[in-house]
Design a protein around this motif. Structure first.
Motif, PDB file in Angstrom:
ATOM      1  N   LEU A 196    -144.058 -13.900 -46.100  1.00 53.50           N
ATOM      2  CA  LEU A 196    -142.888 -13.058 -45.835  1.00 53.50           C
ATOM      3  C   LEU A 196    -141.680 -13.527 -46.636  1.00 53.50           C
ATOM      4  CD1 LEU A 196    -143.203 -12.553 -41.970  1.00 53.50           C
ATOM      5  CD2 LEU A 196    -143.876 -10.987 -43.797  1.00 53.50           C
TER       6      LEU A 196
ATOM      7  N   TYR B  18    -141.805 -12.206 -50.278  1.00 55.68           N
ATOM      8  CA  TYR B  18    -141.450 -10.800 -50.442  1.00 55.68           C
ATOM      9  C   TYR B  18    -139.947 -10.582 -50.287  1.00 55.68           C
ATOM     10  CZ  TYR B  18    -146.280  -9.190 -50.601  1.00 55.68           C
ATOM     11  OH  TYR B  18    -147.579  -8.948 -50.986  1.00 55.68           O
ATOM     12  N   ILE B  19    -139.357 -11.278 -49.320  1.00 53.82           N
ATOM     13  CA  ILE B  19    -137.901 -11.147 -49.127  1.00 53.82           C
ATOM     14  C   ILE B  19    -137.161 -11.617 -50.365  1.00 53.82           C
ATOM     15  CG2 ILE B  19    -135.927 -12.025 -47.816  1.00 53.82           C
ATOM     16  CD1 ILE B  19    -137.810 -12.078 -45.358  1.00 53.82           C
ATOM     17  N   GLU B  20    -137.583 -12.746 -50.925  1.00 54.20           N
ATOM     18  CA  GLU B  20    -136.940 -13.247 -52.141  1.00 54.20           C
ATOM     19  C   GLU B  20    -137.065 -12.231 -53.283  1.00 54.20           C
ATOM     20  OE1 GLU B  20    -137.026 -17.357 -54.646  1.00 54.20           O
ATOM     21  OE2 GLU B  20    -138.906 -16.246 -54.546  1.00 54.20           O
TER      22      GLU B  20
ATOM     23  N   LEU C  81    -134.623  -9.382 -52.681  1.00 55.05           N
ATOM     24  CA  LEU C  81    -133.240  -9.792 -52.894  1.00 55.05           C
ATOM     25  C   LEU C  81    -132.933  -9.972 -54.369  1.00 55.05           C
ATOM     26  CD1 LEU C  81    -132.700 -12.289 -49.949  1.00 55.05           C
ATOM     27  CD2 LEU C  81    -131.674 -10.024 -50.224  1.00 55.05           C
TER      28      LEU C  81
ATOM     29  N   GLU D 298    -127.879  -8.189 -49.860  1.00 51.22           N
ATOM     30  CA  GLU D 298    -127.428  -8.849 -48.645  1.00 51.22           C
ATOM     31  C   GLU D 298    -126.432  -7.958 -47.896  1.00 51.22           C
ATOM     32  OE1 GLU D 298    -126.237 -12.894 -48.905  1.00 51.22           O
ATOM     33  OE2 GLU D 298    -127.656 -13.354 -50.514  1.00 51.22           O
TER      34      GLU D 298
ATOM     35  N   LEU E   6    -128.387  -5.438 -45.899  1.00 50.22           N
ATOM     36  CA  LEU E   6    -128.997  -6.048 -44.717  1.00 50.22           C
ATOM     37  C   LEU E   6    -127.964  -6.282 -43.623  1.00 50.22           C
ATOM     38  CD1 LEU E   6    -131.347  -8.659 -46.459  1.00 50.22           C
ATOM     39  CD2 LEU E   6    -132.034  -6.551 -45.326  1.00 50.22           C
TER      40      LEU E   6
END
Length: 222
Positions: free
Chosen positions: A186, A189-191, A194, A213, A216
Motif C-alpha cells: 500500500l 502505491y501511495i508514493e 503522490l 496532498e 487528500l
C-alpha cells in the motif's frame, strides 16, 4: 497472494545452479497435500512456481532477478525454509496482503529477549526501503507477516511471540544472518500516486498532475 502466515518449515534437498539461474528442490509435507503444476508457493517469502513434484518434494525455478534480489542464492543443501501456499479465495486473511515480491534483504543486527518475546533489530541492505515502513505497520520477513515496533533512518525492529518463533525459521536466525523483506504494498502505491501529483504523472480527477496532498486533505484523508 499470500498472508504471511507460515504453514510449515521445509528443507532444501537439491540445488542446481547455472549462472544466476537455479532449480531448487525442497522437501515438504503440508504444502504438497493439494499441489499442482503451476501452483505458487512462497519460499522464504519469495513467490515461486511449482515446476515438478512428487510425494515428498517439489521443485521451483529461480530466475536471475530473484537470484540477485533475495537470500535464496546463499542457501545450502539442508537449509530450513519457510513455506506458504497461495491464499485460497475462501480462506481467512490472518496476516496482511503479501505478494511474494521481495524488495531486498536485511541483516539481523541484534536479537534481544524481552519477557515472553524476542526483539529483532535489522538493517536493510538498501535503506531506501525504510521509507515504506512505519511503526505499527506491516513487514514481511522471510515470508512471515510481522508488525514493526520501531523504524529509524537506518534500521527497523520487530517483536516475535513464542508461537511465531517456534513455527518459523526465525528461531534459527542470529545476528549477521540475511533475511528477505517485503514492505507493505500500500505504501508503494501511495508514493507512486503522490509522485504523480507533483507533476510527473498523468492528470487525473484528483487534480492537475494527479493525486496531491492538498486533495487528500480537502477530502478528509488526513
Amino acid at each position: 497472494m499470500f498472508t504471511g502466515l507460515i504453514e510449515e518449515i521445509g528443507v532444501m534437498r537439491r540445488i542446481h545452479k547455472q549462472g544466476q539461474a537455479m532449480v531448487l528442490t525442497l522437501g515438504a509435507r503440508l504444502v504438497l497435500e493439494d499441489v499442482k503444476l503451476g501452483d505458487s508457493i512462497a519460499v522464504n517469502g519469495v513467490c515461486l512456481t511449482v515446476v515438478a513434484y512428487d510425494k515428498e518434494t517439489f521443485s521451483v525455478d529461480v530466475m536471475p532477478e530473484t537470484y540477485r534480489k533475495t537470500n535464496l542464492a546463499s542457501l545450502q543443501t539442508g537449509a530450513r525454509v519457510n513455506l506458504e501456499r497461495a491464499m485460497p479465495a475462501n480462506g481467512r486473511f490472518g496476516g496482511h496482503l503479501v505478494q511474494g515480491h521481495v524488495d531486498g534483504t536485511a541483516r539481523i543486527r541484534a536479537r534481544t529477549p524481552e519477557e515472553n518475546a524476542v526483539v529483532y533489530r535489522l538493517e536493510p541492505d538498501d535503506d531506501a526501503v525504510l521509507r515504506y515502513m512505519i511503526a505499527g505497520g506491516s513487514i514481511t520477513i522471510d515470508g512471515i507477516s510481522l508488525t514493526l515496533i520501531d523504524v529509524t533512518d537506518s534500521a527497523f525492529a520487530v517483536s516475535i511471540i513464542p508461537h511465531t518463533l517456534s513455527q518459523t525459521i526465525l528461531q534459527d536466525k542470529q545476528p549477521g544472518d540475511s533475511v528477505n523483506i517485503e514492505c507493505d504494498v500500500l505504501g508503494k502505491y501511495i508514493e507512486k500516486l503522490l509522485r504523480a501529483g507533483s507533476g510527473g504523472g498523468t492528470p487525473s480527477r484528483a487534480g492537475q498532475g494527479g493525486l496531491t496532498e492538498k486533495f487528500l486533505a480537502e477530502n478528509g484523508f488526513f
